[in-house]
Design an enzyme around this catalytic site. Structure first.
Site, PDB file in Angstrom:
ATOM      1  N   SER A 175       0.854  -1.190   0.000  1.00 47.42           N
ATOM      2  CA  SER A 175       0.000   0.000   0.000  1.00 47.42           C
ATOM      3  C   SER A 175       0.886   1.235   0.000  1.00 47.42           C
ATOM      4  O   SER A 175       1.979   1.218   0.578  1.00 47.42           O
ATOM      5  CB  SER A 175      -0.871   0.017   1.255  1.00 47.42           C
ATOM      6  OG  SER A 175      -1.523   1.272   1.388  1.00 47.42           O
ATOM      7  N   TYR A 193      -1.442  -0.383  10.327  1.00 47.11           N
ATOM      8  CA  TYR A 193      -1.607  -0.977   8.984  1.00 47.11           C
ATOM      9  C   TYR A 193      -0.474  -0.515   8.064  1.00 47.11           C
ATOM     10  O   TYR A 193       0.135  -1.323   7.348  1.00 47.11           O
ATOM     11  CB  TYR A 193      -2.968  -0.553   8.437  1.00 47.11           C
ATOM     12  CG  TYR A 193      -3.187  -0.788   6.960  1.00 47.11           C
ATOM     13  CD1 TYR A 193      -3.594  -2.032   6.478  1.00 47.11           C
ATOM     14  CD2 TYR A 193      -3.017   0.250   6.032  1.00 47.11           C
ATOM     15  CE1 TYR A 193      -3.810  -2.230   5.118  1.00 47.11           C
ATOM     16  CE2 TYR A 193      -3.232   0.058   4.676  1.00 47.11           C
ATOM     17  CZ  TYR A 193      -3.626  -1.183   4.223  1.00 47.11           C
ATOM     18  OH  TYR A 193      -3.837  -1.371   2.877  1.00 47.11           O
TER      19      TYR A 193
HETATM   20  P1  NAP Z   1     -11.258  -5.921   0.424  1.00 53.72           P
HETATM   21  O1  NAP Z   1     -12.211  -5.602  -0.685  1.00 53.72           O
HETATM   22  O2  NAP Z   1     -11.619  -5.619   1.838  1.00 53.72           O
HETATM   23  O3  NAP Z   1     -10.831  -7.441   0.279  1.00 53.72           O
HETATM   24  C1  NAP Z   1      -9.956  -8.013   1.202  1.00 53.72           C
HETATM   25  C2  NAP Z   1      -9.834  -9.477   0.866  1.00 53.72           C
HETATM   26  O4  NAP Z   1      -8.894 -10.046   1.783  1.00 53.72           O
HETATM   27  C3  NAP Z   1     -11.147 -10.236   1.036  1.00 53.72           C
HETATM   28  O5  NAP Z   1     -11.307 -11.087  -0.073  1.00 53.72           O
HETATM   29  C4  NAP Z   1     -10.929 -11.043   2.313  1.00 53.72           C
HETATM   30  O6  NAP Z   1     -11.567 -12.324   2.312  1.00 53.72           O
HETATM   31  C5  NAP Z   1      -9.436 -11.255   2.268  1.00 53.72           C
HETATM   32  N1  NAP Z   1      -8.869 -11.564   3.580  1.00 53.72           N
HETATM   33  C6  NAP Z   1      -8.764 -10.769   4.658  1.00 53.72           C
HETATM   34  N2  NAP Z   1      -8.166 -11.437   5.677  1.00 53.72           N
HETATM   35  C7  NAP Z   1      -7.895 -12.677   5.202  1.00 53.72           C
HETATM   36  C8  NAP Z   1      -7.306 -13.831   5.768  1.00 53.72           C
HETATM   37  N3  NAP Z   1      -6.855 -13.851   7.032  1.00 53.72           N
HETATM   38  N4  NAP Z   1      -7.196 -14.940   5.004  1.00 53.72           N
HETATM   39  C9  NAP Z   1      -7.628 -14.951   3.709  1.00 53.72           C
HETATM   40  N5  NAP Z   1      -8.202 -13.876   3.125  1.00 53.72           N
HETATM   41  C10 NAP Z   1      -8.343 -12.764   3.869  1.00 53.72           C
HETATM   42  O7  NAP Z   1      -9.877  -5.165   0.230  1.00 53.72           O
HETATM   43  P2  NAP Z   1      -9.075  -4.616  -1.041  1.00 53.72           P
HETATM   44  O8  NAP Z   1      -9.146  -3.147  -0.971  1.00 53.72           O
HETATM   45  O9  NAP Z   1      -9.426  -5.335  -2.285  1.00 53.72           O
HETATM   46  O10 NAP Z   1      -7.601  -5.010  -0.561  1.00 53.72           O
HETATM   47  C11 NAP Z   1      -6.758  -5.898  -1.247  1.00 53.72           C
HETATM   48  C12 NAP Z   1      -5.328  -5.544  -0.914  1.00 53.72           C
HETATM   49  O11 NAP Z   1      -5.050  -4.218  -1.379  1.00 53.72           O
HETATM   50  C13 NAP Z   1      -5.027  -5.529   0.592  1.00 53.72           C
HETATM   51  O12 NAP Z   1      -3.770  -6.092   0.829  1.00 53.72           O
HETATM   52  C14 NAP Z   1      -5.028  -4.043   0.927  1.00 53.72           C
HETATM   53  O13 NAP Z   1      -4.222  -3.764   2.052  1.00 53.72           O
HETATM   54  C15 NAP Z   1      -4.465  -3.467  -0.342  1.00 53.72           C
HETATM   55  N6  NAP Z   1      -4.760  -2.046  -0.531  1.00 53.72           N
HETATM   56  C16 NAP Z   1      -6.028  -1.605  -0.733  1.00 53.72           C
HETATM   57  C17 NAP Z   1      -6.253  -0.246  -0.898  1.00 53.72           C
HETATM   58  C18 NAP Z   1      -7.613   0.328  -1.122  1.00 53.72           C
HETATM   59  O14 NAP Z   1      -7.753   1.571  -1.179  1.00 53.72           O
HETATM   60  N7  NAP Z   1      -8.652  -0.468  -1.286  1.00 53.72           N
HETATM   61  C19 NAP Z   1      -5.181   0.651  -0.849  1.00 53.72           C
HETATM   62  C20 NAP Z   1      -3.908   0.155  -0.640  1.00 53.72           C
HETATM   63  C21 NAP Z   1      -3.705  -1.198  -0.493  1.00 53.72           C
HETATM   64  P3  NAP Z   1     -13.188 -12.495   2.471  1.00 53.72           P
HETATM   65  O15 NAP Z   1     -13.746 -12.023   1.161  1.00 53.72           O
HETATM   66  O16 NAP Z   1     -13.390 -13.933   2.703  1.00 53.72           O
HETATM   67  O17 NAP Z   1     -13.586 -11.620   3.619  1.00 53.72           O
END
Ligand code: NAP
Length: 249
Positions: free
Chosen positions: A144, A158
Site C-alpha cells: 500500500s 496498517y
Molecule cells: P477488500 O475488498 O476488503 O478485500 C480483502 C480481501 O482479503 C477479502 O477477499 C478477504 O476475504 C481477504 N482476507 C482478509 N483477511 C484474510 C485472511 N486472514 N485470510 C484470507 N483472506 C483474507 O480489500 P481490497 O481493498 O481489495 O484489498 C486488497 C489488498 O489491497 C489488501 O492487501 C489491501 O491492504 C491493499 N490495498 C487496498 C487499498 C484500497 O484503497 N482499497 C489501498 C492500498 C492497499 P473475504 O472475502 O473472505 O472476507
C-alpha cells in the site's frame, strides 16, 4: 498447453477479484482463496467459468500457518504446483490514532498482512524454485502507499505492516532471483473497495480522491493491470521492484 496455476489470496472481492477476472482472461487457472465470504468467491468462480475461464475457490485463513500449509497441499494435490502467486489478502481496523490502538490489534493486522504473506511466499518457493525441481515463477505482493506516507491518525499500524511487506519483498526477491522466481510489489493508493467501510468510513475514497493529483479514487481493475503485468513474461527483467498505483499520491 497446461494453464499456469495462479493463487490469489483474498481473491473473492475487491482488488483480488479484479485480478482474478483479468488473469482468467489471460489463460491462468485461477485459485481464489477467501477467508469468510464464500458467496462472493463462489459467484466470482461461476462468473469466470461461464465466460470460458478456469477458476476454483478455496477457503483458508492466511493468518493461520496450518491453514496456509493445508491450502498449498490441497492445490498441489488437485491441480499441481503453482507458477504464480498474488499475496493480496489484507486487513485494517477502525480509523484511530496510533496511541489509542492495542497490541492485540497490531498483532491481528501483522498476522495477516505480514506473516500471511511471508508464509505464502515460503510455500510458493517450494513449488517454484529450480533447486526444488520447479520451473521458476512470479510473485506479486500487494502492499500500500500507506507504507510511504504512514497513514497518520487513521491506520499507522496498517501502514507499518505494509512497510514490512515492502522490506520483506525486496529481500526475498534478491534471495530467490537465481531460483527463477521474480518477486515484485504493487502499492495501491485509494481504491474503491469494501476495505474503507471496514475502517469505519465507507465514503473515504470520495472524500480524499478529489484532492489527489489525478483528482479521483482508483478502480480495482486499474490495480489488477499492474499485477498482471508483473506476473507475466512482459516484465521478465523486473524483480524486487515496486509499482505505485495511486493517482500520484
Ligand atoms: P477488500 O475488498 O476488503 O478485500 C480483502 C480481501 O482479503 C477479502 O477477499 C478477504 O476475504 C481477504 N482476507 C482478509 N483477511 C484474510 C485472511 N486472514 N485470510 C484470507 N483472506 C483474507 O480489500 P481490497 O481493498 O481489495 O484489498 C486488497 C489488498 O489491497 C489488501 O492487501 C489491501 O491492504 C491493499 N490495498 C487496498 C487499498 C484500497 O484503497 N482499497 C489501498 C492500498 C492497499 P473475504 O472475502 O473472505 O472476507
Amino acid at each position: 498447453m497446461k494453464a499456469p496455476i495462479l493463487l490469489i489470496t483474498g481473491g473473492g472481492r475487491g482488488i483480488g477479484a479484479a485480478t482474478a477476472k483479468l488473469a482468467a482472461q489471460q489463460g491462468y487457472r485461477v485459485i481464489i482463496n477467501y477467508q469468510k465470504d464464500a458467496t462472493s468467491a463462489e459467484n466470482l468462480v461461476a462468473d469466470i467459468v461461464s465466460s470460458g475461464g478456469l477458476a476454483h475457490c478455496l477457503q483458508a485463513d492466511i493468518s493461520d500457518t496450518d491453514q496456509v500449509s493445508h491450502m498449498f497441499a490441497t492445490i498441489r494435490r488437485q491441480w499441481g504446483p503453482i507458477m504464480a502467486l498474488v499475496n493480496n489478502a489484507g486487513v485494517l481496523d477502525q480509523q484511530a490514532r496510533f496511541v489509542d490502538t492495542t497490541p492485540e490489534r497490531w498483532q491481528r493486522i501483522f498476522q495477516t498482512n505480514v506473516f500471511g504473506t511471508m508464509h505464502c511466499c515460503q510455500e510458493a518457493f517450494q513449488d517454484m524454485a529450480k533447486s526444488r525441481g520447479g520451473n521458476g515463477g512470479a510473485i506479486v505482493n500487494v502492499s500500500s502507499l500507506a507504507s510511504v506516507y504512514g497513514s497518520p491518525n487513521e491506520y499507522v499500524d496498517y501502514a507499518a505492516s505494509k512497510g514490512a511487506v515492502d522490506s520483506f519483498s525486496k529481500g526475498f526477491a534478491l534471495e530467490v532471483a537465481s531460483e527463477g522466481i521474480r518477486v515484485n510489489v504493487v502499492r495501491p493508493g485509494l481504491i474503491y473497495t469494501d476495505m474503507h467501510a471496514d475502517g469505519g468510513e465507507a465514503g473515504r475514497v470520495d472524500r480524499i480522491g478529489p484532492n489527489l493529483p489525478l483528482q479521483r479514487g482508483g478502480r480495482p481493475e486499474e490495480v489488477a493491470e499492474a499485477i498482471i503485468w508483473l506476473l507475466s513474461d512482459k516484465s521478465s527483467y523486473s524483480t524486487g521492484g515496486f509499482i505505485d498505483v495511486g493517482g500520484g499520491r
